[in-house]
Motif scaffolding. Structure first.
Motif, PDB file in Angstrom:
ATOM      1  N   MET A  14     -31.231  48.802  30.709  1.00 19.37           N
ATOM      2  CA  MET A  14     -32.002  49.738  31.502  1.00 19.37           C
ATOM      3  C   MET A  14     -31.123  50.207  32.660  1.00 19.37           C
ATOM      4  SD  MET A  14     -35.742  49.213  33.345  1.00 19.37           S
ATOM      5  CE  MET A  14     -36.600  48.860  31.855  1.00 19.37           C
ATOM      6  N   ASP A  15     -31.203  51.457  32.952  1.00 18.80           N
ATOM      7  CA  ASP A  15     -30.480  52.053  34.067  1.00 18.80           C
ATOM      8  C   ASP A  15     -30.983  51.459  35.390  1.00 18.80           C
ATOM      9  OD1 ASP A  15     -31.006  54.689  36.063  1.00 18.80           O
ATOM     10  OD2 ASP A  15     -28.967  54.438  35.323  1.00 18.80           O
ATOM     11  N   GLU A  16     -30.080  51.263  36.350  1.00 18.44           N
ATOM     12  CA  GLU A  16     -30.446  50.632  37.621  1.00 18.44           C
ATOM     13  C   GLU A  16     -31.547  51.392  38.349  1.00 18.44           C
ATOM     14  OE1 GLU A  16     -28.473  49.251  41.883  1.00 18.44           O
ATOM     15  OE2 GLU A  16     -27.295  50.459  40.487  1.00 18.44           O
ATOM     16  N   ASN A  17     -31.408  52.694  38.455  1.00 18.96           N
ATOM     17  CA  ASN A  17     -32.411  53.474  39.188  1.00 18.96           C
ATOM     18  C   ASN A  17     -33.759  53.479  38.476  1.00 18.96           C
ATOM     19  OD1 ASN A  17     -30.720  54.137  41.340  1.00 18.96           O
ATOM     20  ND2 ASN A  17     -29.817  55.816  40.178  1.00 18.96           N
ATOM     21  N   ARG A  44     -30.639  41.593  38.220  1.00 14.66           N
ATOM     22  CA  ARG A  44     -29.212  41.909  38.013  1.00 14.66           C
ATOM     23  C   ARG A  44     -28.651  40.794  37.136  1.00 14.66           C
ATOM     24  NH1 ARG A  44     -30.086  43.241  43.551  1.00 14.66           N
ATOM     25  NH2 ARG A  44     -29.610  45.416  43.930  1.00 14.66           N
ATOM     26  N   VAL A  45     -28.428  41.087  35.863  1.00  9.85           N
ATOM     27  CA  VAL A  45     -28.038  40.043  34.922  1.00  9.85           C
ATOM     28  C   VAL A  45     -26.572  40.097  34.526  1.00  9.85           C
ATOM     29  CG1 VAL A  45     -30.348  39.724  34.003  1.00  9.85           C
ATOM     30  CG2 VAL A  45     -28.848  41.435  32.993  1.00  9.85           C
ATOM     31  N   GLY A  46     -25.877  41.106  34.916  1.00 10.57           N
ATOM     32  CA  GLY A  46     -24.462  41.237  34.604  1.00 10.57           C
ATOM     33  C   GLY A  46     -23.901  42.455  35.303  1.00 10.57           C
ATOM     34  N   VAL A  47     -22.655  42.758  34.988  1.00 12.67           N
ATOM     35  CA  VAL A  47     -22.026  43.932  35.568  1.00 12.67           C
ATOM     36  C   VAL A  47     -22.670  45.169  34.949  1.00 12.67           C
ATOM     37  CG1 VAL A  47     -19.852  45.175  35.873  1.00 12.67           C
ATOM     38  CG2 VAL A  47     -19.886  42.672  35.887  1.00 12.67           C
ATOM     39  N   TYR A  48     -23.320  45.946  35.770  1.00 10.34           N
ATOM     40  CA  TYR A  48     -24.042  47.153  35.351  1.00 10.34           C
ATOM     41  C   TYR A  48     -25.104  46.849  34.303  1.00 10.34           C
ATOM     42  CZ  TYR A  48     -20.365  49.463  37.911  1.00 10.34           C
ATOM     43  OH  TYR A  48     -19.501  49.846  38.896  1.00 10.34           O
ATOM     44  N   PHE A  64     -29.060  45.764  34.222  1.00  9.91           N
ATOM     45  CA  PHE A  64     -30.235  45.623  35.060  1.00  9.91           C
ATOM     46  C   PHE A  64     -31.480  45.528  34.201  1.00  9.91           C
ATOM     47  CE2 PHE A  64     -27.030  47.925  37.396  1.00  9.91           C
ATOM     48  CZ  PHE A  64     -26.974  47.226  38.572  1.00  9.91           C
ATOM     49  N   GLY A  65     -32.505  44.957  34.758  1.00  7.75           N
ATOM     50  CA  GLY A  65     -33.791  44.855  34.091  1.00  7.75           C
ATOM     51  C   GLY A  65     -34.870  44.631  35.119  1.00  7.75           C
ATOM     52  N   VAL A  66     -36.026  44.204  34.654  1.00 15.35           N
ATOM     53  CA  VAL A  66     -37.172  43.951  35.515  1.00 15.35           C
ATOM     54  C   VAL A  66     -37.565  42.486  35.349  1.00 15.35           C
ATOM     55  CG1 VAL A  66     -39.583  44.531  35.980  1.00 15.35           C
ATOM     56  CG2 VAL A  66     -37.979  46.323  35.312  1.00 15.35           C
ATOM     57  N   ARG A  67     -37.661  41.759  36.451  1.00 15.68           N
ATOM     58  CA  ARG A  67     -38.087  40.355  36.435  1.00 15.68           C
ATOM     59  C   ARG A  67     -39.492  40.281  37.026  1.00 15.68           C
ATOM     60  NH1 ARG A  67     -33.661  37.252  38.325  1.00 15.68           N
ATOM     61  NH2 ARG A  67     -33.162  37.237  36.114  1.00 15.68           N
ATOM     62  N   VAL A  68     -40.419  39.731  36.247  1.00 17.34           N
ATOM     63  CA  VAL A  68     -41.805  39.558  36.683  1.00 17.34           C
ATOM     64  C   VAL A  68     -42.042  38.067  36.875  1.00 17.34           C
ATOM     65  CG1 VAL A  68     -44.229  39.886  36.090  1.00 17.34           C
ATOM     66  CG2 VAL A  68     -42.558  41.621  35.452  1.00 17.34           C
ATOM     67  N   LEU A  69     -42.447  37.671  38.084  1.00 18.60           N
ATOM     68  CA  LEU A  69     -42.731  36.271  38.367  1.00 18.60           C
ATOM     69  C   LEU A  69     -44.146  35.951  37.899  1.00 18.60           C
ATOM     70  CD1 LEU A  69     -41.115  35.946  41.896  1.00 18.60           C
ATOM     71  CD2 LEU A  69     -40.106  35.526  39.656  1.00 18.60           C
ATOM     72  N   LEU A  70     -44.270  34.857  37.140  1.00 17.46           N
ATOM     73  CA  LEU A  70     -45.531  34.461  36.520  1.00 17.46           C
ATOM     74  C   LEU A  70     -46.005  33.130  37.082  1.00 17.46           C
ATOM     75  CD1 LEU A  70     -44.412  35.225  32.877  1.00 17.46           C
ATOM     76  CD2 LEU A  70     -45.813  36.675  34.329  1.00 17.46           C
ATOM     77  N   PRO A  71     -47.283  32.790  36.881  1.00 18.39           N
ATOM     78  CA  PRO A  71     -47.784  31.484  37.341  1.00 18.39           C
ATOM     79  C   PRO A  71     -47.065  30.336  36.615  1.00 18.39           C
ATOM     80  CG  PRO A  71     -49.594  32.924  36.650  1.00 18.39           C
ATOM     81  CD  PRO A  71     -48.327  33.614  36.299  1.00 18.39           C
ATOM     82  N   ASP A 121     -38.178  38.239  31.967  1.00 15.07           N
ATOM     83  CA  ASP A 121     -37.064  39.168  32.170  1.00 15.07           C
ATOM     84  C   ASP A 121     -37.159  40.268  31.120  1.00 15.07           C
ATOM     85  OD1 ASP A 121     -36.009  37.808  34.328  1.00 15.07           O
ATOM     86  OD2 ASP A 121     -34.734  36.542  33.082  1.00 15.07           O
ATOM     87  N   TRP A 122     -37.523  41.459  31.585  1.00 16.62           N
ATOM     88  CA  TRP A 122     -37.730  42.601  30.701  1.00 16.62           C
ATOM     89  C   TRP A 122     -36.467  43.433  30.575  1.00 16.62           C
ATOM     90  CZ3 TRP A 122     -41.952  43.962  27.868  1.00 16.62           C
ATOM     91  CH2 TRP A 122     -43.125  43.234  28.105  1.00 16.62           C
ATOM     92  N   ASP A 123     -36.105  43.748  29.350  1.00 18.54           N
ATOM     93  CA  ASP A 123     -35.079  44.742  29.003  1.00 18.54           C
ATOM     94  C   ASP A 123     -33.756  44.492  29.714  1.00 18.54           C
ATOM     95  OD1 ASP A 123     -34.484  46.797  27.320  1.00 18.54           O
ATOM     96  OD2 ASP A 123     -34.939  48.356  28.771  1.00 18.54           O
ATOM     97  N   THR A 124     -33.257  43.266  29.649  1.00 19.95           N
ATOM     98  CA  THR A 124     -31.985  42.941  30.305  1.00 19.95           C
ATOM     99  C   THR A 124     -30.818  42.919  29.331  1.00 19.95           C
ATOM    100  OG1 THR A 124     -32.419  40.587  30.021  1.00 19.95           O
ATOM    101  CG2 THR A 124     -33.087  41.579  32.113  1.00 19.95           C
ATOM    102  N   ASP A 125     -31.059  43.158  28.045  1.00 24.02           N
ATOM    103  CA  ASP A 125     -29.990  43.029  27.059  1.00 24.02           C
ATOM    104  C   ASP A 125     -29.341  44.353  26.672  1.00 24.02           C
ATOM    105  OD1 ASP A 125     -32.075  44.096  25.680  1.00 24.02           O
ATOM    106  OD2 ASP A 125     -32.144  42.549  24.129  1.00 24.02           O
ATOM    107  N   GLY A 126     -29.816  45.466  27.204  1.00 28.35           N
ATOM    108  CA  GLY A 126     -29.188  46.753  26.957  1.00 28.35           C
ATOM    109  C   GLY A 126     -29.604  47.423  25.657  1.00 28.35           C
ATOM    110  N   THR A 127     -30.586  46.879  24.944  1.00 30.69           N
ATOM    111  CA  THR A 127     -31.045  47.523  23.720  1.00 30.69           C
ATOM    112  C   THR A 127     -32.037  48.635  24.054  1.00 30.69           C
ATOM    113  OG1 THR A 127     -32.826  45.910  23.451  1.00 30.69           O
ATOM    114  CG2 THR A 127     -30.741  45.426  22.350  1.00 30.69           C
ATOM    115  N   ALA A 128     -32.343  49.464  23.067  1.00 28.10           N
ATOM    116  CA  ALA A 128     -33.220  50.609  23.313  1.00 28.10           C
ATOM    117  C   ALA A 128     -34.686  50.206  23.440  1.00 28.10           C
ATOM    118  CB  ALA A 128     -33.062  51.631  22.193  1.00 28.10           C
ATOM    119  N   GLY A 129     -35.121  49.186  22.701  1.00 26.04           N
ATOM    120  CA  GLY A 129     -36.521  48.771  22.714  1.00 26.04           C
ATOM    121  C   GLY A 129     -36.848  47.915  23.925  1.00 26.04           C
TER     122      GLY A 129
END
Length: 124
Positions: free
Chosen positions: A1-4, A24-28, A30-37, A43-51
């Protein structure tokens, strides 16, 4: 996922009361981290795939995951926010609810007034 894009998704989730952060999971990378109970985090979409998919972690160990959401490679930002908000993390293999839970009180943006300074003035 793009940083912006990740930053905008995080801001939209925090406006809905979901405790989300920029991951921030690596060089360039990025993803979304949701804290859960229970000390878990998704960690959403941190692997650079399209889905759109997520790993659910606790203490560095994977305790669940969200499989790739069908058609998510074509989602706009609002659809990504809705998909993350509708996810039910109670089972090891998470599922999507039909409707999102009602929004909670909005959370403040991470960084507050120093946000652009801390991020190096890379965005508007």
């Amino acid at each position: 996922m793009d940083e912006n894009r990740a930053r905008r998704v995080v801001d939209a989730l925090r406006e809905r009361g979901i405790d989300a952060h920029l991951a921030r999971v690596g060089v360039y990378q990025f993803g979304v981290r949701v804290l859960l109970p229970g000390g878990r985090e998704a960690d959403w979409d941190t692997d650079g795939t399209a889905g759109l998919e997520a790993l659910v972690m606790r203490n560095g160990m994977m305790v669940g995951f969200v499989p790739v959401i069908e058609g998510s490679e074509d989602f706009d930002e609002q659809q990504v926010v809705d998909a993350i908000a509708r996810t039910d993390y109670d089972q090891p293999i998470a599922r999507q609810r039909t409707v999102a839970p009602p929004p909670a009180a909005p959370l403040p943006r991470v960084g507050g007034v120093f946000r652009r300074f801390l991020d190096g003035f890379r965005y508007r």
